[in-house]
Design an enzyme around this catalytic site. Sequence first.
Site, PDB file in Angstrom:
ATOM      1  N   LYS A  29       0.843  -1.209   0.000  1.00 22.46           N
ATOM      2  CA  LYS A  29       0.000   0.000   0.000  1.00 22.46           C
ATOM      3  C   LYS A  29       0.873   1.251   0.000  1.00 22.46           C
ATOM      4  CE  LYS A  29       0.841   1.627   4.239  1.00 22.46           C
ATOM      5  NZ  LYS A  29       1.633   2.778   4.423  1.00 22.46           N
ATOM      6  N   PRO A 114       9.830  -4.509   0.485  1.00 23.26           N
ATOM      7  CA  PRO A 114      10.956  -4.383   1.414  1.00 23.26           C
ATOM      8  C   PRO A 114      10.507  -4.272   2.864  1.00 23.26           C
ATOM      9  CG  PRO A 114      10.707  -2.380   0.099  1.00 23.26           C
ATOM     10  CD  PRO A 114       9.721  -3.376  -0.440  1.00 23.26           C
ATOM     11  N   ALA A 116      10.214  -2.893   6.569  1.00 20.44           N
ATOM     12  CA  ALA A 116      10.178  -1.558   7.181  1.00 20.44           C
ATOM     13  C   ALA A 116      10.359  -0.471   6.124  1.00 20.44           C
ATOM     14  CB  ALA A 116      11.258  -1.440   8.262  1.00 20.44           C
ATOM     15  N   LEU A 119       5.644   0.491   3.160  1.00 17.64           N
ATOM     16  CA  LEU A 119       4.686  -0.070   2.200  1.00 17.64           C
ATOM     17  C   LEU A 119       3.794  -1.120   2.862  1.00 17.64           C
ATOM     18  CD1 LEU A 119       7.180  -0.554  -0.788  1.00 17.64           C
ATOM     19  CD2 LEU A 119       5.385   1.181  -0.650  1.00 17.64           C
ATOM     20  N   GLY A 122       4.544  -6.194   6.104  1.00 17.76           N
ATOM     21  CA  GLY A 122       4.189  -7.133   7.161  1.00 17.76           C
ATOM     22  C   GLY A 122       2.673  -7.257   7.286  1.00 17.76           C
ATOM     23  N   ASP A 156      -3.007  -1.475   9.316  1.00 18.72           N
ATOM     24  CA  ASP A 156      -3.132  -1.522   7.849  1.00 18.72           C
ATOM     25  C   ASP A 156      -3.679  -2.854   7.342  1.00 18.72           C
ATOM     26  OD1 ASP A 156      -1.861   0.954   7.886  1.00 18.72           O
ATOM     27  OD2 ASP A 156       0.112   0.123   7.432  1.00 18.72           O
TER      28      ASP A 156
HETATM   29  P1  ATP Z   1       4.161  -0.208   8.645  1.00 17.50           P
HETATM   30  O1  ATP Z   1       3.998   1.136   8.040  1.00 17.50           O
HETATM   31  O2  ATP Z   1       2.907  -1.054   8.666  1.00 17.50           O
HETATM   32  O3  ATP Z   1       4.918  -0.220   9.950  1.00 17.50           O
HETATM   33  P2  ATP Z   1       6.449  -0.924   7.051  1.00 17.50           P
HETATM   34  O4  ATP Z   1       6.294  -1.180   5.589  1.00 17.50           O
HETATM   35  O5  ATP Z   1       7.188   0.297   7.440  1.00 17.50           O
HETATM   36  O6  ATP Z   1       5.008  -1.005   7.620  1.00 17.50           O
HETATM   37  P3  ATP Z   1       6.849  -3.716   7.592  1.00 17.50           P
HETATM   38  O7  ATP Z   1       7.805  -4.323   6.617  1.00 17.50           O
HETATM   39  O8  ATP Z   1       5.416  -3.984   7.382  1.00 17.50           O
HETATM   40  O9  ATP Z   1       7.156  -2.152   7.705  1.00 17.50           O
HETATM   41  O10 ATP Z   1       7.227  -4.254   9.030  1.00 17.50           O
HETATM   42  C1  ATP Z   1       7.689  -3.550  10.104  1.00 17.50           C
HETATM   43  C2  ATP Z   1       8.247  -4.545  11.118  1.00 17.50           C
HETATM   44  O11 ATP Z   1       7.300  -5.594  11.375  1.00 17.50           O
HETATM   45  C3  ATP Z   1       9.470  -5.273  10.598  1.00 17.50           C
HETATM   46  O12 ATP Z   1      10.640  -4.565  10.886  1.00 17.50           O
HETATM   47  C4  ATP Z   1       9.434  -6.596  11.338  1.00 17.50           C
HETATM   48  O13 ATP Z   1      10.126  -6.501  12.551  1.00 17.50           O
HETATM   49  C5  ATP Z   1       7.959  -6.807  11.695  1.00 17.50           C
HETATM   50  N1  ATP Z   1       7.353  -7.949  10.940  1.00 17.50           N
HETATM   51  C6  ATP Z   1       6.730  -8.990  11.455  1.00 17.50           C
HETATM   52  N2  ATP Z   1       6.310  -9.832  10.508  1.00 17.50           N
HETATM   53  C7  ATP Z   1       6.670  -9.328   9.337  1.00 17.50           C
HETATM   54  C8  ATP Z   1       6.532  -9.757   7.993  1.00 17.50           C
HETATM   55  N3  ATP Z   1       5.907 -10.893   7.646  1.00 17.50           N
HETATM   56  N4  ATP Z   1       7.057  -8.969   7.035  1.00 17.50           N
HETATM   57  C9  ATP Z   1       7.658  -7.806   7.358  1.00 17.50           C
HETATM   58  N5  ATP Z   1       7.826  -7.364   8.620  1.00 17.50           N
HETATM   59  C10 ATP Z   1       7.347  -8.113   9.612  1.00 17.50           C
END
Ligand code: ATP
Length: 318
Positions: A29, A114, A116, A119, A122, A156
Amino acid sequence: MTEAWTLGDDDDDLAGALSGPVRVRVPAKINLHLGVGPLRSDGYHELHTVYHAISVYDEVTARAGDTLSLTMQGEGVGELELDDSNLIIRAAHALAATAKVPAQARLHLRKTIPLAGGLAGGSADAAATLVALDALWGTGLGRDELARIAATLGSDVPFLLYGGTALGTGHGEAVSPVLARANRWHWVVAFADGGLSTPRVYGELDRMRAAGTAPAPLNSSDDLLSALRQRDPAVLGAALGNDLQAAALSLRPALADTLDVGDKAGALASLVSGSGPTCVFLARDEAHGADLAQALRESGLCRGVQQAYGAVHGARIG
Ligand code: ATP
């Protein structure tokens, strides 16, 4: 002609148990509008956001198994824990508890989004797991029940069950469809080295607001919602906004150079995605997107650059 996006569009996917492997593709997203309100007493910020699902995908495959296991390939191998802290495992346990079935499956994640990156990868994986295991186990729960479980896993996650373009309120978990023209918007997504912790970016925004150094908060999303009802990408570009951008740039000043490359190459808008550090650029059309992608690659500032489009469906079997 307008396109109505309805909750439960994909309920067909969910009927009956499946015996074979169930493969679910789920999008990343971006936030077309991310308005961050004050910090609430429960520790969340009040959000007013417009989510948009784009064609950058993770894939979760579920097979029958005697225990619950998770393997993965792609982005984040060796970095992402595959234990009970993983959102995929948490989603599996949450669904099993609600459906009163044993939490048994062999799960495999193919990751492109990617870690964190801003996007919601997780959250996307959690949504994909709910859809895959719902089908594998034949729980008979509807999309709305899955959305209730999704909201317990992360702000999300409910949106990523549905996809499309949707308004998110509360702390982002309350989603409702946005009436938008049946139009394809073209994006370029620039991945950065390393991630940015979402709580840290919110903390930086709080700090900047307290110090009086944050830009004025965004106005309502009315202009954006009106732009989505038109076909002109320039109008959409002018209406995009992200209250977290200044905080992400404060923690990662080099992102300003990436945004600058997009601006100079003629992007209709250049902005940080969610909490960053991924940046997204709006193009006029696919050919313009290819030009922007080329300029970003040549800059040498990005770990990877990908063209994408939106809005796409949420977590779906197939
Ligand atoms: P958000 O804005 O929802 O925090 P983001 O895109 O910045 O999302 P994500 O990749 O969704 O970050 O994940 C943030 C943290 O969630 C990761 O650093 C990790 O520790 C934890 N996590 C747990 N399960 C997952 C997964 N399946 N994929 C990615 N991260 C995960």
